[in-house]
Design a protein around this motif. Structure first.
Motif, mmCIF file in Angstrom:
data_model
loop_
_atom_site.group_PDB
_atom_site.id
_atom_site.type_symbol
_atom_site.label_atom_id
_atom_site.label_comp_id
_atom_site.label_asym_id
_atom_site.label_seq_id
_atom_site.Cartn_x
_atom_site.Cartn_y
_atom_site.Cartn_z
ATOM 1 N N PRO A 163 19.636 35.536 37.729
ATOM 2 C CA PRO A 163 19.475 36.408 39.814
ATOM 3 C C PRO A 163 20.960 35.550 40.274
ATOM 4 O O PRO A 163 21.907 36.688 41.002
ATOM 5 C CB PRO A 163 18.940 35.747 40.946
ATOM 6 C CG PRO A 163 17.963 34.402 40.196
ATOM 7 C CD PRO A 163 17.681 34.420 38.833
ATOM 8 N N ILE A 164 21.462 34.303 40.309
ATOM 9 C CA ILE A 164 23.136 34.306 41.165
ATOM 10 C C ILE A 164 23.906 34.703 40.129
ATOM 11 O O ILE A 164 24.795 35.428 40.607
ATOM 12 C CB ILE A 164 23.046 31.957 40.809
ATOM 13 C CG1 ILE A 164 21.921 31.754 41.621
ATOM 14 C CG2 ILE A 164 23.885 32.378 41.052
ATOM 15 C CD1 ILE A 164 22.456 31.549 43.080
ATOM 16 N N VAL A 165 24.313 34.345 39.385
ATOM 17 C CA VAL A 165 25.347 35.102 37.951
ATOM 18 C C VAL A 165 25.266 37.325 38.308
ATOM 19 O O VAL A 165 26.006 38.023 38.598
ATOM 20 C CB VAL A 165 24.384 35.534 37.108
ATOM 21 C CG1 VAL A 165 25.832 35.669 35.542
ATOM 22 C CG2 VAL A 165 25.278 33.382 36.500
ATOM 23 N N MET B 102 23.467 38.294 41.177
ATOM 24 C CA MET B 102 24.233 38.767 42.134
ATOM 25 C C MET B 102 26.104 38.344 42.355
ATOM 26 O O MET B 102 26.856 39.630 43.202
ATOM 27 C CB MET B 102 24.058 37.436 43.101
ATOM 28 C CG MET B 102 24.688 37.752 44.762
ATOM 29 S SD MET B 102 24.423 38.736 45.477
ATOM 30 C CE MET B 102 23.049 38.272 46.115
ATOM 31 N N LEU B 103 26.463 37.369 41.750
ATOM 32 C CA LEU B 103 28.005 37.444 41.774
ATOM 33 C C LEU B 103 28.589 38.549 40.898
ATOM 34 O O LEU B 103 29.552 39.070 41.497
ATOM 35 C CB LEU B 103 28.368 36.099 40.944
ATOM 36 C CG LEU B 103 27.596 34.591 41.434
ATOM 37 C CD1 LEU B 103 28.666 33.431 40.360
ATOM 38 C CD2 LEU B 103 28.756 34.871 42.599
ATOM 39 N N ASP B 104 28.367 38.698 39.467
ATOM 40 C CA ASP B 104 28.589 40.022 39.648
ATOM 41 C C ASP B 104 28.599 41.297 40.009
ATOM 42 O O ASP B 104 29.743 41.726 40.111
ATOM 43 C CB ASP B 104 27.747 40.094 37.684
ATOM 44 C CG ASP B 104 28.311 39.456 36.461
ATOM 45 O OD1 ASP B 104 29.736 39.029 37.023
ATOM 46 O OD2 ASP B 104 27.993 40.103 35.843
ATOM 47 N N ARG C 288 28.096 41.390 43.253
ATOM 48 C CA ARG C 288 29.322 41.229 44.184
ATOM 49 C C ARG C 288 30.533 41.447 43.935
ATOM 50 O O ARG C 288 31.370 42.515 44.393
ATOM 51 C CB ARG C 288 29.237 39.638 45.218
ATOM 52 C CG ARG C 288 29.517 40.219 46.239
ATOM 53 C CD ARG C 288 29.446 38.637 46.602
ATOM 54 N NE ARG C 288 28.338 38.296 47.129
ATOM 55 C CZ ARG C 288 27.802 36.928 47.042
ATOM 56 N NH1 ARG C 288 28.650 36.417 46.143
ATOM 57 N NH2 ARG C 288 26.471 36.781 47.492
ATOM 58 N N LYS D 254 31.083 45.031 43.607
ATOM 59 C CA LYS D 254 31.092 45.822 44.995
ATOM 60 C C LYS D 254 32.282 45.395 45.125
ATOM 61 O O LYS D 254 32.483 46.621 46.023
ATOM 62 C CB LYS D 254 30.172 44.937 45.879
ATOM 63 C CG LYS D 254 29.269 46.147 46.689
ATOM 64 C CD LYS D 254 28.571 45.893 47.996
ATOM 65 C CE LYS D 254 26.909 45.745 46.942
ATOM 66 N NZ LYS D 254 26.203 45.023 47.965
#
Lengths: 166, 420
Positions: free
Chosen positions: A32-34, A36-38, A40, A43
Motif C-alpha cells: 500500500p505505501i509504495v 501510494m507513493l507511486d 502520488r 498524479k
C-alpha cells in the motif's frame, strides 16, 4: 556452535518468523505505501504536465489575442482612413457642386436682373411714352410757348421719375 | 557560569543533577565498596546463548524468540494502523512509513543507478530488513528486558549442563550404564564448575541494596570434597553398585535443595539456608541472539544470490565464481573462488556485526545499571537507541550494496571491486 547458542531449531524458528514477518509487512506496509507513493508521484507528474499544457495554451491564446488586436487595429485604421478619404472626396464634391450651384444661381440672378432691367426699361419707356403723350397733351392745351413747353416736360419727367421712385 | 548562578531555577536543576549523580554513584557498585550501594540490582547471568524461559510441548521457547515475536507484532500493528485508512495527504503513522519507504526508495534507486526505479527490486527486502532490525533492537532495550527474570535453581542448572557432559562421558566410555554415565558426568561437572558462583536470593525477589549481592560458589551449595569425588570415580570405574555411595546421595539431595549449605557470611549477613540460583531474564533483545541475526543474514544473502541469478542467469552469475583457468587465466579463477568465499564471509559478518553490537550494548546497559543505577543508564539507553538504528541501516544498506554488486554484469563489476 553450541557455545554461541546456535541451534537448528532456533535458527529455523527465527528464519520462519522473519519470513512470516516479511510477508505480512509486504502485504500490510510495502504494497500500500509504495503504491501510494507511486500513484502520488504519477498524479503530480500528470498535473505538472497538465499545467505545462495549460501554460502553453495560455501563451498561444495570448499571442492569438494580440495578433487579433493588431489586425483589428489595422482594420480600424484602414476604416478611419477610408472614411477620411471618402469624407474629403465628399467635401470636394459638395464644394464643387455648391460652387456650380452658386454659379448657376448667379447666372440666373444676372439674367433675371437683366431681364428685369429690360422689362423696367421697357416699362419706363412705356411710361415715358405715356408721360410724353400726357405732357404733349398739356402742352397742346396751353398755348404752348417754348418756355412753358420745356418746363412742362420737365415737370412731367419729374413726376414720372418720382412715381417710379415710389 | 555566572548565568547559571544567577538563575535559581537553573541552579536548582544543576544541583539536582549533581545530587542524583552522586546518589547513583554511591548507590551503585562503586559505592558498595564503601558500604553504600543501596540501589544495586542483581547482575543477570550474562550468557552468550539465549535462555529458555518456557517449554511448548518439548519445544524450548527462548527469551529472545519471545522478543522477536513481540517486536514483530508491534511492527505489524504499526503497519496496520498506518495503512488502514490511507489518504492522499498523509499524516501520523502513514507519514512515518511513507518517509521510511520513500527514503529507501530513493536510496535503492541511487545506489542501483541507471534508469528510474532501477533499484525497485531491492526495495522490499532492504526496507523490511531495516524496519525489523530496528524494531527488534529497540524493543530489546526497553527497561525490564534483560533484568526482569526468574531464578534458575541449581537443580535446573545441573539439568541443563549435565546432558552435554554425559554425552562426552558416553563417547569416552561407551560401556557405562546410564546410572554410571550420569554419576560420572556429575563428578566432571562438579570438578569443572566447583568455583562457579551463584546469586543468593532472599525469597524470589532480590531486594534493592544487595546489588553486589553475595556470589556463592558452587562448592558452598553442594558439599563435596576432592577425595569424595575420586571415590565415586573409582566406584564407577570398578563397576560397583552406585546406590550405596552416601556422597552421591548427598550430592543429589543438595542439588535438589539448592540452598547455601556451608558457612557463607558476607557483610555480616549469614547466607546459610538461602536459595541460590541464576537470574534468567524473561525477555532478551532478539538481536542479542545469534540465531536471529544469522537467520536474517541468511535470508539477505540468499536473496542476493537470487537477484544475481535472475539478473544474469545461472551461467552469468555462476561465472563470477567459477572461472575457466585456461581461457581466463589462473588468477581470474582464484579471484572467482575468493569471490565465492566472500559470499560466505559476508553472511558471517552480517551475523556477527549485528549480534556483536547489540550483545555488547546489552552488556553495557547491564554494567551501567550495576555501576550507576537509576540515572547512569539514561545516556547509554540513548546511545543504544542510536546504535540500534545505525545497525538496522547498515544491515539494510549492505544488503542493498551486495545486491547491486550481484546484479552487475562482469564488465562493470570491476568498478565495484573496491567496496567489500
Amino acid at each position: 556452535m553450541e557455545a554461541l547458542g546456535i541451534t537448528l531449531q532456533q535458527l529455523l524458528t527465527q528464519l520462519v518468523s522473519f519470513l512470516i514477518l516479511f510477508f505480512l509487512l509486504y502485504k500490510l506496509a510495502y504494497t500500500p505505501i509504495v503504491g501510494m507513493l507511486d500513484s502520488r508521484a504519477k498524479k503530480i507528474k500528470e498535473s505538472l504536465e497538465m499545467a505545462e499544457v495549460a501554460r502553453l495554451e495560455a501563451v498561444s491564446s495570448a499571442e492569438r489575442v494580440e495578433s487579433e488586436i493588431a489586425s483589428a487595429r489595422q482594420e480600424g485604421q484602414k476604416i478611419i482612413s477610408d472614411a477620411r478619404e471618402a469624407a474629403s472626396k465628399l467635401r470636394e464634391q459638395e464644394q464643387s457642386r455648391a460652387r456650380a450651384e452658386v454659379e448657376s444661381m448667379l447666372d440666373r440672378a444676372t439674367s433675371e436682373i437683366a431681364r428685369e432691367k429690360d422689362s423696367a426699361i421697357e416699362e419706363v419707356r412705356k411710361e415715358f411714352a405715356g408721360l410724353a403723350v400726357t405732357a404733349a397733351e398739356r402742352i397742346v392745351e396751353r398755348s404752348l410757348d417754348a418756355k412753358s413747353h420745356s418746363s412742362l416736360i420737365d415737370a412731367v419727367l419729374k413726376e414720372g421719375l418720382n412715381e417710379r421712385k415710389n | 557560569m555566572g548565568k547559571l548562578l544567577s538563575s535559581p531555577k537553573l541552579l536548582a536543576i544543576a544541583i539536582g543533577v549533581v545530587a542524583a549523580l552522586l546518589i547513583s554513584v554511591a548507590g551503585g557498585a562503586l559505592g558498595a565498596s564503601f558500604g553504600f550501594g543501596w540501589f544495586g540490582g542483581p547482575i543477570p547471568f550474562i550468557s552468550l546463548p539465549a535462555e529458555r524461559v518456557a517449554y511448548i510441548g518439548s519445544y524450548p521457547l527462548l527469551n529472545t524468540t519471545v522478543m522477536f515475536w513481540f517486536g514483530g507484532l508491534i511492527l505489524i500493528f504499526l503497519a496496520w494502523r498506518a495503512t488502514r485508512k490511507m489518504s492522499d495527504v498523509p499524516s501520523g503513522l502513514q507519514n512515518l512509513f511513507e518517509v521510511i519507504y520513500e527514503f529507501f526508495g530513493n536510496t535503492v534507486d541511487g545506489v542501483a543507478g541507471g534508469k528510474a526505479k532501477a533499484g525497485r527490486r531491492f526495495l522490499a527486502l532492504v526496507s523490511t530488513i531495516f524496519l525489523v532490525v530496528v524494531i527488534i533492537n529497540w524493543v530489546g532495550i526497553l527497561p525490564g528486558v534483560g533484568s526482569v527474570g526468574r531464578i534458575e535453581t541449581i537443580e535446573e542448572w545441573v539439568h541443563h549442563h549435565l546432558p552435554k557432559v554425559e554425552a562426552k562421558v558416553q563417547e569416552k566410555h561407551p560401556e557405562y550404564t546410564p546410572v554410571q554415565t550420569e554419576a560420572a558426568a556429575l563428578v566432571h561437572l562438579l570438578e569443572d564448575h566447583g568455583e562457579d558462583t551463584f546469586v543468593a536470593f532472599d525469597g524470589s525477589i532480590v531486594p534493592l541494596g544487595r546489588g553486589e549481592q553475595a556470589r556463592v560458589p558452587l562448592n558452598k551449595i553442594i558439599t563435596f570434597s576432592e577425595s569424595g569425588l575420586h571415590q565415586i570415580e573409582e566406584a564407577i570405574h570398578d563397576g560397583d553398585d552406585l546406590d550405596g555411595l552416601p556422597l552421591l546421595d548427598s550430592i543429589h539431595s543438595d542439588i535438589k535443595k539448592g540452598v547455601v549449605q556451608g558457612e557463607f557470611v558476607y557483610k555480616g549477613q549469614d547466607f546459610k539456608g538461602k536459595t541460590v540460583g541464576l537470574l534468567v531474564p524473561f525477555l532478551r533483545g532478539a538481536s542479542t541472539d545469534i540465531n536471529t541475526t544469522l537467520a536474517i543474514a541468511l535470508v539477505a544473502m540468499f536473496t542476493v544470490q537470487v537477484w544475481g541469478v535472475r539478473a544474469l542467469g545461472v551461467r552469468g552469475y555462476g561465472g563470477k565464481f567459477f572461472v575457466n583457468p585456461i581461457s581466463q587465466g589462473p588468477i581470474a579463477t582464484f579471484v572467482g573462488i575468493l569471490e565465492g568465499f566472500g559470499e560466505l564471509t559476508r553472511t558471517l559478518s552480517f551475523t556477527f556485526r549485528l549480534f556483536g553490537n547489540m550483545f555488547a550494548g546489552e552488556v553495557l546497559l547491564i554494567a551501567m545499571a550495576f555501576l550507576l543505577p537509576l540515572i547512569g543508564i539514561i545516556p547509554f539507553m540513548g546511545l543504544e537507541l542510536f546504535v540500534g538504528l545505525i545497525q538496522g541501516y547498515i544491515f539494510a544498506m549492505l544488503t542493498l550494496v551486495f545486491g547491486v554488486m550481484a546484479v552487475a554484469s562482469h564488465g562493470d563489476h570491476d568498478t565495484h571491486a573496491g567496496d567489500h
